[in-house]
Write a protein that holds these residues in place. Structure first.
Motif, PDB file in Angstrom:
ATOM      1  N   ASP A  71       0.840  -1.212   0.000  1.00 26.31           N
ATOM      2  CA  ASP A  71       0.000   0.000   0.000  1.00 26.31           C
ATOM      3  C   ASP A  71       0.872   1.259   0.000  1.00 26.31           C
ATOM      4  O   ASP A  71       0.613   2.203  -0.748  1.00 26.31           O
ATOM      5  CB  ASP A  71      -0.905   0.037   1.249  1.00 26.31           C
ATOM      6  N   LEU A  72       1.915   1.242   0.834  1.00 21.90           N
ATOM      7  CA  LEU A  72       2.786   2.418   0.923  1.00 21.90           C
ATOM      8  C   LEU A  72       3.520   2.639  -0.408  1.00 21.90           C
ATOM      9  O   LEU A  72       3.621   3.767  -0.890  1.00 21.90           O
ATOM     10  CB  LEU A  72       3.807   2.261   2.052  1.00 21.90           C
ATOM     11  N   ALA A  73       4.005   1.555  -0.989  1.00 21.99           N
ATOM     12  CA  ALA A  73       4.746   1.670  -2.251  1.00 21.99           C
ATOM     13  C   ALA A  73       3.857   2.289  -3.324  1.00 21.99           C
ATOM     14  O   ALA A  73       4.278   3.182  -4.075  1.00 21.99           O
ATOM     15  CB  ALA A  73       5.239   0.291  -2.692  1.00 21.99           C
ATOM     16  N   PHE A  78      -2.971  -0.299  -8.772  1.00 19.78           N
ATOM     17  CA  PHE A  78      -2.015  -1.196  -9.425  1.00 19.78           C
ATOM     18  C   PHE A  78      -2.559  -2.621  -9.350  1.00 19.78           C
ATOM     19  O   PHE A  78      -3.189  -2.997  -8.357  1.00 19.78           O
ATOM     20  CB  PHE A  78      -0.657  -1.175  -8.715  1.00 19.78           C
ATOM     21  N   ALA A  79      -2.292  -3.409 -10.392  1.00 24.45           N
ATOM     22  CA  ALA A  79      -2.657  -4.828 -10.333  1.00 24.45           C
ATOM     23  C   ALA A  79      -1.775  -5.495  -9.278  1.00 24.45           C
ATOM     24  O   ALA A  79      -0.604  -5.143  -9.134  1.00 24.45           O
ATOM     25  CB  ALA A  79      -2.430  -5.462 -11.694  1.00 24.45           C
ATOM     26  N   ARG A  80      -2.322  -6.441  -8.512  1.00 26.75           N
ATOM     27  CA  ARG A  80      -1.522  -7.182  -7.519  1.00 26.75           C
ATOM     28  C   ARG A  80      -1.695  -8.662  -7.799  1.00 26.75           C
ATOM     29  O   ARG A  80      -2.810  -9.164  -7.824  1.00 26.75           O
ATOM     30  CB  ARG A  80      -1.993  -6.870  -6.091  1.00 26.75           C
ATOM     31  N   PRO A 104       0.992  -0.477 -14.114  1.00 22.83           N
ATOM     32  CA  PRO A 104       1.874  -0.988 -13.052  1.00 22.83           C
ATOM     33  C   PRO A 104       1.345  -2.286 -12.438  1.00 22.83           C
ATOM     34  O   PRO A 104       0.136  -2.472 -12.306  1.00 22.83           O
ATOM     35  CB  PRO A 104       1.849   0.138 -12.008  1.00 22.83           C
ATOM     36  N   VAL A 105       2.267  -3.172 -12.092  1.00 17.86           N
ATOM     37  CA  VAL A 105       1.900  -4.470 -11.519  1.00 17.86           C
ATOM     38  C   VAL A 105       2.758  -4.726 -10.279  1.00 17.86           C
ATOM     39  O   VAL A 105       3.968  -4.486 -10.292  1.00 17.86           O
ATOM     40  CB  VAL A 105       2.191  -5.622 -12.519  1.00 17.86           C
ATOM     41  N   VAL A 106       2.128  -5.228  -9.223  1.00 19.43           N
ATOM     42  CA  VAL A 106       2.878  -5.658  -8.045  1.00 19.43           C
ATOM     43  C   VAL A 106       2.872  -7.185  -8.021  1.00 19.43           C
ATOM     44  O   VAL A 106       1.809  -7.800  -8.031  1.00 19.43           O
ATOM     45  CB  VAL A 106       2.228  -5.136  -6.738  1.00 19.43           C
ATOM     46  N   VAL A 107       4.057  -7.770  -8.023  1.00 17.04           N
ATOM     47  CA  VAL A 107       4.176  -9.229  -7.928  1.00 17.04           C
ATOM     48  C   VAL A 107       4.656  -9.556  -6.518  1.00 17.04           C
ATOM     49  O   VAL A 107       5.602  -8.934  -6.032  1.00 17.04           O
ATOM     50  CB  VAL A 107       5.175  -9.769  -8.973  1.00 17.04           C
TER      51      VAL A 107
END
Ligand code: 4AD
Ligand code: MG
Length: 464
Positions: free
Chosen positions: A262-264, A306-308, A351-354
């Motif tokens: 969340d912070l990122a 962002f996609a997670r 943007p994507v978070v993996v």
């Protein structure tokens, strides 16, 4: 200079009401005409030039005509409405002092388009171009936005050391620091280098990350961040690696992986929206001349979540895409550029978070998940630049950490201080590192990270 100088940025905000002012800057263009000469002046405060009108009544009119593009001048005059098109106001010169003349024939920056490769060779002068003026103004703004973002949230800005004895990422990419005479390195009886006789009495290097020290600080101050130079001796000559780069590393106590993500996301969005709102004319220039679609992409970044997606699901998505990747998709592999691009540019279009990576592929300090196969790690991937952020929840359980360090062959003695924080009042905590050069690349559309930092350091590259 004792005269009060008006920045061109301020001047352009004012109406041309005839007020006296003095502008100082570098000549970008001179256009002599029959009865007067137009000079375009830039002082770095904005991408816009100020138009100066010089007429033959000036005592040094001949010298002004002769001075070359690139010369520096101080112009005293009156700021008036401009009759010509292209600018609202202009400075009618009463006095022009040529501060430093440039020989137009020899000046490497001609008023035409130069390639970025060429400009890298003259990085000492490239700040005087429109593109690099814009890039470095935005770089500065991103740094300020970083301090605003974390400061507003009550994070303490801390300084982690640059000289270190520990390789945080464990990738063996540390530059060595020594004062030993390399032609006569002291050896132990067993024939090994005797670091005991080196400056620090042990092997030393330049830090690859401020994380470990940031953790120590967070486990007392709560929320902290570091923002400083880091170094990697990896021999990769790519458009997104440097040997020296700045990293922003927040670290939070009482925080898990989800809070970290969340912070990122909030932080990246804050950076981009700062540029969108405060650097419109630099962005407009970059959009037109460097990277078409830049503004729309930045707006998408700010507007959408962002996609997670877990590492496991990333593999599934890639396998079922029917795409043939050069690097085969198998459990345990690192995501390569082609995978990152596929995910951000084709599949998720943003943007994507993996998260939850296989534990074998990541560093010793990442928290082992209950499945004992993965660690609570996350990377944020962006279109064009790929991985911009790497972070994780940290292993806070003393016994698990001890076991992990043994698996990685790390000596408990060397990391006594790190283990101590788990021995006394340990808490779940998490953090991440943002590659600042890559953030600048993303915000400016520059394709090569060497054009996102004033004086790039890379293998076989140490000019200026
Ligand atoms: O993923 P990395 O290696 O993570 C760490 O160093 C963690 N200790 C950070 C933390 O959790 N506090 O590096 C973080 C980021 C990368 O995502 C990338 O953006 C950037 O730093 N980076 C580089 N940028 C330019 N040149 C290089 N050689 C880089 N290596 C990493
Ligand atoms: Mg990483």
């Amino acid at each position: 200079m004792s005269i009060r100088r008006t920045k061109i940025r301020e001047a352009l905000d004012k109406d041309g009401d005839g007020a006296e002012m003095t502008l100082m800057g570098w000549v970008r263009n001179i256009r002599p005409q029959k009865n007067r000469t137009f000079i375009h002046l830039n002082d770095g405060s904005t991408i816009q030039h100020a138009q100066v009108v010089a007429d033959p009544s000036l005592d040094n009119y001949e010298a002004v005509l002769r001075m070359g593009v690139g010369s520096s001048v101080a112009v005293q005059g009156r700021w008036v409405e401009s009759a010509g098109r292209g600018q609202k106001s202009e400075l009618i010169a009463d006095r022009i002092v040529i501060v430093g003349e440039a020989d137009a024939e020899k000046y490497p920056l001609q008023p035409k388009r130069h390639s970025f490769e060429f400009l890298r060779e003259i990085a000492h002068l490239r700040t005087r171009t429109n593109t690099f003026g814009a890039v470095f103004r935005i770089r500065g703004a991103l740094a300020r936005a970083t301090h605003d973002f974390f400061g507003d949230r009550g994070f303490v800005y801390v300084h982690s050391p640059i000289l270190t004895g520990s390789d945080c990422e464990g990738a063996g990419e540390m530059f060595q620091v020594t004062t030993m005479d390399l032609a006569a390195v002291p050896k132990t009886p067993a024939g090994q280098v005797d670091f005991g006789r080196d400056f620090f009495g042990k092997q030393a290097g330049l830090t690859v990350s401020g994380q470990l020290e940031a953790e120590l600080m967070a486990l007392g101050l709560g929320d902290v961040y570091t923002f400083g130079p880091t170094f990697r001796a990896e021999n990769s000559n790519t458009a997104r690696h440097l040997s020296e780069f700045w990293m922003v590393e927040p670290e939070m106590a009482f925080c898990d992986l989800e809070d970290d993500i969340d912070l990122a996301e909030d932080y990246l969005r804050a950076l981009v929206s700062d540029v969108l709102h405060h650097h419109e004319d630099d962005l407009a220039f970059l959009e037109k001349n460097v990277s078409k679609g830049l503004v729309a992409e930045l707006e998408r970044c700010v507007d959408r979540r962002f996609a997670r997606v877990s590492y496991q699901d990333v593999l599934r998505i890639m396998e079922s895409s029917g795409r043939r990747f050069e690097f085969p998709v198998t459990w345990g592999m690192d995501l390569q550029t082609e995978h990152e691009r596929f995910l951000c540019e084709e599949h998720f279009k943003g943007p994507v978070v993996v998260y939850n990576y296989p534990k074998e592929s990541k560093a010793f300090y990442m928290r082992v998940n209950d499945d004992d196969k993965t660690v609570a790690a996350m990377d944020v991937l962006l279109p064009r630049v790929g991985e911009i952020i790497g972070g994780s929840q940290r292993e806070e359980r003393y016994d698990v950490l001890e076991r992990r360090m043994a698996e990685f062959g790390l000596s408990q003695d060397d990391y006594r201080w790190y283990l101590d924080t788990r021995r006394f009042g340990t808490v779940p905590h998490a953090g991440f590192g943002l590659g600042f050069g890559r953030a600048v690349q993303y915000a400016t559309g520059m394709a090569n990270i060497r054009d996102a930092v004033p004086f790039p350091r890379a293998p076989r590259n140490l000019e200026f």
